[in-house]
Design a protein around this motif. Sequence first.
Motif, PDB file in Angstrom:
ATOM      1  N   UNK A   1       0.853  -1.201   0.000  1.00 16.25           N
ATOM      2  CA  UNK A   1       0.000   0.000   0.000  1.00 16.25           C
ATOM      3  C   UNK A   1       0.884   1.245   0.000  1.00 16.25           C
ATOM      4  N   UNK A   2       0.608   2.179  -0.930  1.00 18.31           N
ATOM      5  CA  UNK A   2       1.395   3.403  -1.016  1.00 18.31           C
ATOM      6  C   UNK A   2       1.160   4.266   0.211  1.00 18.31           C
ATOM      7  N   UNK A  72       7.713   8.546  -3.784  1.00 14.52           N
ATOM      8  CA  UNK A  72       7.957   7.883  -5.061  1.00 14.52           C
ATOM      9  C   UNK A  72       8.921   6.710  -4.937  1.00 14.52           C
ATOM     10  N   UNK A  73       9.524   6.542  -3.774  1.00 14.11           N
ATOM     11  CA  UNK A  73      10.459   5.428  -3.591  1.00 14.11           C
ATOM     12  C   UNK A  73       9.793   4.195  -2.997  1.00 14.11           C
ATOM     13  N   UNK A  74       8.475   4.291  -2.721  1.00 11.41           N
ATOM     14  CA  UNK A  74       7.720   3.148  -2.232  1.00 11.41           C
ATOM     15  C   UNK A  74       6.846   2.595  -3.360  1.00 11.41           C
ATOM     16  N   UNK A  75       6.395   1.339  -3.226  1.00  7.10           N
ATOM     17  CA  UNK A  75       5.511   0.763  -4.251  1.00  7.10           C
ATOM     18  C   UNK A  75       4.257   1.615  -4.435  1.00  7.10           C
ATOM     19  N   UNK A 147       5.097   8.209 -15.182  1.00 10.40           N
ATOM     20  CA  UNK A 147       5.563   9.516 -14.703  1.00 10.40           C
ATOM     21  C   UNK A 147       6.383   9.372 -13.416  1.00 10.40           C
ATOM     22  N   UNK A 148       5.967   8.452 -12.534  1.00 11.32           N
ATOM     23  CA  UNK A 148       6.724   8.228 -11.301  1.00 11.32           C
ATOM     24  C   UNK A 148       8.121   7.711 -11.623  1.00 11.32           C
ATOM     25  N   UNK A 149       8.182   6.775 -12.562  1.00 17.88           N
ATOM     26  CA  UNK A 149       9.484   6.210 -12.947  1.00 17.88           C
ATOM     27  C   UNK A 149      10.393   7.282 -13.535  1.00 17.88           C
TER      28      UNK A 149
END
Length: 379
Positions: A1-2, A72-75, A147-149
């Motif tokens: 979960x983000x 952005x560094x979490x799933x 976009x996150x990547x």
Amino acid sequence: MQSTTRKPRLAAIEYIRGISMMGVIGIHIGSQYIMNPAANIHLVALLETVTRFSVPIFFFISAFGLFYNLNINEPFDFKSFTKRRLKTVLIPYLAWSLFYLLHDGLLYGVGFPDPLHLLSILFFGNAKYQLYFMVILLWFYLLMPLWIAIVRRLTMPKLAVLLALQIAFDYWSSFSTGFNLYVYSLPDSSLLKPFLMYRLNYWVLHYFFIFLLGGYLSVHSQQFMAFMKARLRGLTCFFFFTLGGLLTYYYEKIFFDGYTPMEAINTAHQLCPWGIMYTIAASLFFFAVFTYVKFPPALSQALHLLGKHSYFAYLAHPLFITYIGLMIQHKGLVMTAPLIIGFYWGALLLSLLAATACRRLGTAVPLLNKLTIGVYPKK
């Protein structure tokens, strides 16, 4: 979960929504005014060129808001994200599209489109001229993992490269003679033609840089805030420099190249190089001003109300433009400069009044707010 970490609320995002909505109404009122062969070219510039930041700056603040409380560094929980965004954008988009199709079908006697034509209208956002923005926004949402990547790997040099690519792509899409001749030469029966004709309605590539810039600055919000505070004067100069460049381009087309005002505004727009730079400058300038400049309480309250009701006003304003225009036509009035200024303020005020009334009614009838602006009762 983000997971998210709640950061302080930013009034600048709300205020920018409000002035952007005002700018969009200006563009659409300008489309009425420019039909007057004797239209004042300076008022046309105000309505149609100065306001050109209005649509792309929405993508900037949308990205900023999306990334602001996102780690952005979490799933990334794409399913949960998509569910929320479809409720706030897709449902109002479909509701307003069907409303305008029914309304215009009755008003103009054209009826309701057949199922196949209806699917095409909904895919391209053609039920009303302002709705295409929601289609592009939905595509941005669906591509959020991409976009996150990209934002994870962005640096200032990479942003500069992306800016160059954005300018090149938009220039090709807008001004490539060969490409545009090919599109218009396709037969009307061609399945490819509408996908190319309406490319501005769904190709996110036209606005990918301003969206990624919003995401990047949001992820680095502390550095961005410090930069704005230290460079407010420089950002102000940058804003007026790019505005001057875009206006110079507009006047050059009229006075030196013999363009009509209509041709000039269709050239000096948000996708030309000056327009892209003006959008960037406006995004940084307004964010800085609304963050670090202290306004009188009355003005702050007005900006808050504009921002709060900007979504409904953006979606509803063509309705009021239509009926004010029909009233002017019925009275046989000429679209003079004073009349068009009154037209603008009338459409804006009626849109805000309707937004306020529907928002209040929506507290008693929650379905109204769900359908019109994607707002749900708090649990």
